[in-house]
Write a protein that holds these residues in place. Structure first.
Motif, PDB file in Angstrom:
ATOM      1  N   GLY A 306      14.121  98.367  39.623  1.00 53.62           N
ATOM      2  CA  GLY A 306      14.877  98.498  40.591  1.00 53.62           C
ATOM      3  C   GLY A 306      15.799  99.597  40.278  1.00 53.62           C
ATOM      4  O   GLY A 306      16.706 100.239  41.024  1.00 53.62           O
ATOM      5  N   ARG A 307      15.877 100.170  38.874  1.00 53.71           N
ATOM      6  CA  ARG A 307      16.777 101.167  38.664  1.00 53.71           C
ATOM      7  C   ARG A 307      15.755 102.436  38.506  1.00 53.71           C
ATOM      8  O   ARG A 307      14.593 102.466  38.190  1.00 53.71           O
ATOM      9  N   GLN A 308      16.461 103.560  38.536  1.00 54.07           N
ATOM     10  CA  GLN A 308      15.738 104.869  38.454  1.00 54.07           C
ATOM     11  C   GLN A 308      15.110 104.930  37.428  1.00 54.07           C
ATOM     12  O   GLN A 308      15.510 104.583  36.194  1.00 54.07           O
ATOM     13  N   ILE A 309      13.667 105.504  37.416  1.00 52.26           N
ATOM     14  CA  ILE A 309      12.733 105.640  36.397  1.00 52.26           C
ATOM     15  C   ILE A 309      12.249 107.099  36.288  1.00 52.26           C
ATOM     16  O   ILE A 309      12.078 107.705  37.402  1.00 52.26           O
ATOM     17  N   THR A 310      11.884 107.611  35.369  1.00 52.45           N
ATOM     18  CA  THR A 310      11.252 109.080  35.258  1.00 52.45           C
ATOM     19  C   THR A 310       9.743 108.659  34.370  1.00 52.45           C
ATOM     20  O   THR A 310       9.704 108.234  33.278  1.00 52.45           O
ATOM     21  N   ALA A 311       8.691 109.104  34.984  1.00 49.95           N
ATOM     22  CA  ALA A 311       7.385 109.403  34.566  1.00 49.95           C
ATOM     23  C   ALA A 311       7.084 110.806  33.962  1.00 49.95           C
ATOM     24  O   ALA A 311       6.724 111.637  34.881  1.00 49.95           O
ATOM     25  N   GLY A 312       7.076 111.185  32.692  1.00 50.18           N
ATOM     26  CA  GLY A 312       6.878 112.538  32.364  1.00 50.18           C
ATOM     27  C   GLY A 312       5.434 112.675  31.766  1.00 50.18           C
ATOM     28  O   GLY A 312       5.149 111.936  30.721  1.00 50.18           O
ATOM     29  N   LEU A 313       4.903 113.638  32.026  1.00 51.16           N
ATOM     30  CA  LEU A 313       3.392 113.900  31.400  1.00 51.16           C
ATOM     31  C   LEU A 313       3.748 114.482  30.092  1.00 51.16           C
ATOM     32  O   LEU A 313       4.597 115.263  29.885  1.00 51.16           O
ATOM     33  N   ALA A 314       2.854 113.998  29.140  1.00 47.71           N
ATOM     34  CA  ALA A 314       2.882 114.867  27.789  1.00 47.71           C
ATOM     35  C   ALA A 314       2.347 116.145  27.912  1.00 47.71           C
ATOM     36  O   ALA A 314       1.593 116.641  28.888  1.00 47.71           O
ATOM     37  N   PRO A 315       2.738 117.257  27.081  1.00 50.87           N
ATOM     38  CA  PRO A 315       2.512 118.560  27.081  1.00 50.87           C
ATOM     39  C   PRO A 315       1.148 118.816  27.141  1.00 50.87           C
ATOM     40  O   PRO A 315       0.134 118.041  26.356  1.00 50.87           O
ATOM     41  N   VAL A 316       0.643 119.929  27.906  1.00 46.35           N
ATOM     42  CA  VAL A 316      -0.813 120.178  27.779  1.00 46.35           C
ATOM     43  C   VAL A 316      -0.800 121.771  27.375  1.00 46.35           C
ATOM     44  O   VAL A 316       0.219 122.585  27.527  1.00 46.35           O
ATOM     45  N   PRO A 317      -1.753 122.233  26.808  1.00 46.20           N
ATOM     46  CA  PRO A 317      -1.822 123.581  26.229  1.00 46.20           C
ATOM     47  C   PRO A 317      -1.924 124.608  27.664  1.00 46.20           C
ATOM     48  O   PRO A 317      -2.262 124.295  28.639  1.00 46.20           O
TER      49      PRO A 317
END
Length: 438
Positions: A306-317
């Motif tokens: 119910g709280r704000q969340i962030t899903a971030g991708l791992a870096p790619v080359p």
């Protein structure tokens, strides 16, 4: 030929004049149709709201129960098919010795299907002698949410390889990974086949060099509205920037990011909090990056309370032809220039604790690197231009959004606003009437 008249009857014809309001209504209807195409999300006939948007006019093929009757998949064509709960369906490809071949299969379960974490699809591509060329699986994961899942099979003419190099008939098999635990209903499939020509240069395979795997600072600032598409064929083009949308539990949104050789992408998805409800939905927000042949490169998922969340991708080359020789799966997926896809899904079970939404979604995209020359292909890909970024795509990649499809061009027109578009149409109509009257 139709006559246009300004009096109640056409002079000298005795024909009644067609009332102007009828034509005005027609113009209004056409304009309303145009502006109602929100960024490639318009659904074709038979597509349910919130469901997967299949490629338009895709021919339907029926997968065979054995190789003898397997239907042919032609490169560059999107097909629709179906996958039963039990059994394996077979398709065939006719391949030469001059090109790599890539096949993606997207399986779409029913929105009410109860799926397990290990359930999904398995692809196997075999050569003329029955040897395995490629194997890939795509599962629903910890969220156990019915969503489109995509697997990727490839026949590569690697300089170091000795298998799957002959010309002839190859067979693709598609099956469920856990049929004993899978829902009984048939799943719809979208299949896409592409070929990639060999480079003009020859020689031994070269492994890619080291690349910076550190994550940059996230983008900040006001997000612009950008409606996500409902499938790969209907993905909305975005470039660098922050893009705002709304997403409902069980929904999957598709965005398209043009990437040239030497360029790289970072992306994250933010889901806003809600003022009501309580509970925990595991792996509720899922973000995935797919390459131009729809192969999944990297994913990220976050639970929701119910709280704000962030899903971030791992870096790619950065995109490089030599990435295909890397032992790192993230690098191996970044082997082509062209349109890459960001796919966002919100788990269906979020609705159980927090309501039906829509929930505020912000997609942040950062692009880095200088565009470089490609490998110098010896021929054309099928479909043509699949591994290229057109000039319009480069404009989008620098920060704007551009229309890569008819639907997106309609959006560009529709962006004027419904009222302005209607005024333009009515102005043209009025000018026509005055001209006819004169």
């Amino acid at each position: 030929m139709e006559r246009w008249c300004t009096a109640r009857r056409c002079a000298g014809t005795g024909q009644a004049r067609r009332p102007v309001p009828v034509r005005l209504a027609a113009v209004s209807a056409v304009l309303a149709t145009v502006v109602a195409l929100p960024g490639g999300t318009a659904l074709a006939a038979g597509d349910a709201p919130g469901g997967y948007g299949f490629a338009g006019n895709a021919p339907r093929v029926e997968g065979a129960s054995g190789t003898a009757d397997a239907p042919l998949l032609k490169p560059g064509t999107a097909y629709r098919s179906a996958l039963p709960r039990s059994g394996t369906v077979h398709y065939r490809l006719e391949l030469d010795t001059a090109s790599d071949a890539h096949v993606s299969v997207t399986a779409v379960p029913g929105p009410g299907d109860e799926v397990t974490a290990a359930d999904g699809i398995r692809l196997t591509l075999r050569d003329t002698g029955g040897g395995s060329c490629s194997l890939d699986t795509a599962t629903f994961g910890a969220a156990r949410s019915p969503r489109p899942v995509t697997a990727w099979a490839v026949r590569e003419l690697s300089p170091a390889g000795t298998r799957c190099r002959e010309a002839g008939t190859y067979h693709l098999t598609v099956e469920r990974t856990r049929p004993q635990d899978s829902p009984p209903d048939t799943w719809e499939l979208e299949l896409m086949t592409a070929t990639e020509p060999a480079p003009e240069r020859t020689g031994a395979a070269t492994a890619p060099g080291a690349w910076d795997s550190a994550s940059p600072a996230p983008l900040t600032g006001e997000a612009e509205p950008r409606r996500g598409g409902s499938g790969f064929a209907r993905a909305t083009t975005v470039g660098q920037g922050s893009w705002r949308d709304g997403i409902r539990p069980g929904q999957t949104l598709y965005y398209k990011v043009p990437l040239d050789w030497g360029r790289r992408v970072y992306a994250s998805a933010e889901l806003g909090g809600t003022g009501s409800g309580s509970g925990h939905a595991p792996a509720a927000l899922r973000l995935a990056l797919h390459n131009p042949v729809r192969g999944e490169v990297v994913t990220a998922a976050k639970g929701y309370t119910g709280r704000q969340i962030t899903a971030g991708l791992a870096p790619v080359p950065p995109v490089s032809y030599d990435n295909r020789y890397s032992t790192d799966s993230r690098a191996g997926g970044m082997r082509f220039a062209g349109d890459h896809y960001l796919v966002v899904h919100l788990a269906a079970r979020v609705a159980d604790d927090f309501g039906d939404g829509p929930f505020p979604l912000t997609l942040r995209v950062r692009l880095e690197g200088r565009a470089q020359d490609g490998p110098g292909y010896a021929g054309e890909s099928v479909p043509k231009g699949l591994f290229e970024v057109p000039d319009g795509g480069r404009v989008a990649a620098r920060g704007g959004a551009t229309g890569g499809s008819t639907a997106m061009r309609a959006v560009a027109f529709g962006g004027i606003g419904t009222g302005s578009a209607l005024l333009v149409g009515l102005g043209v109509w009025t000018a026509l009437l005055r001209r006819r009257a004169a």
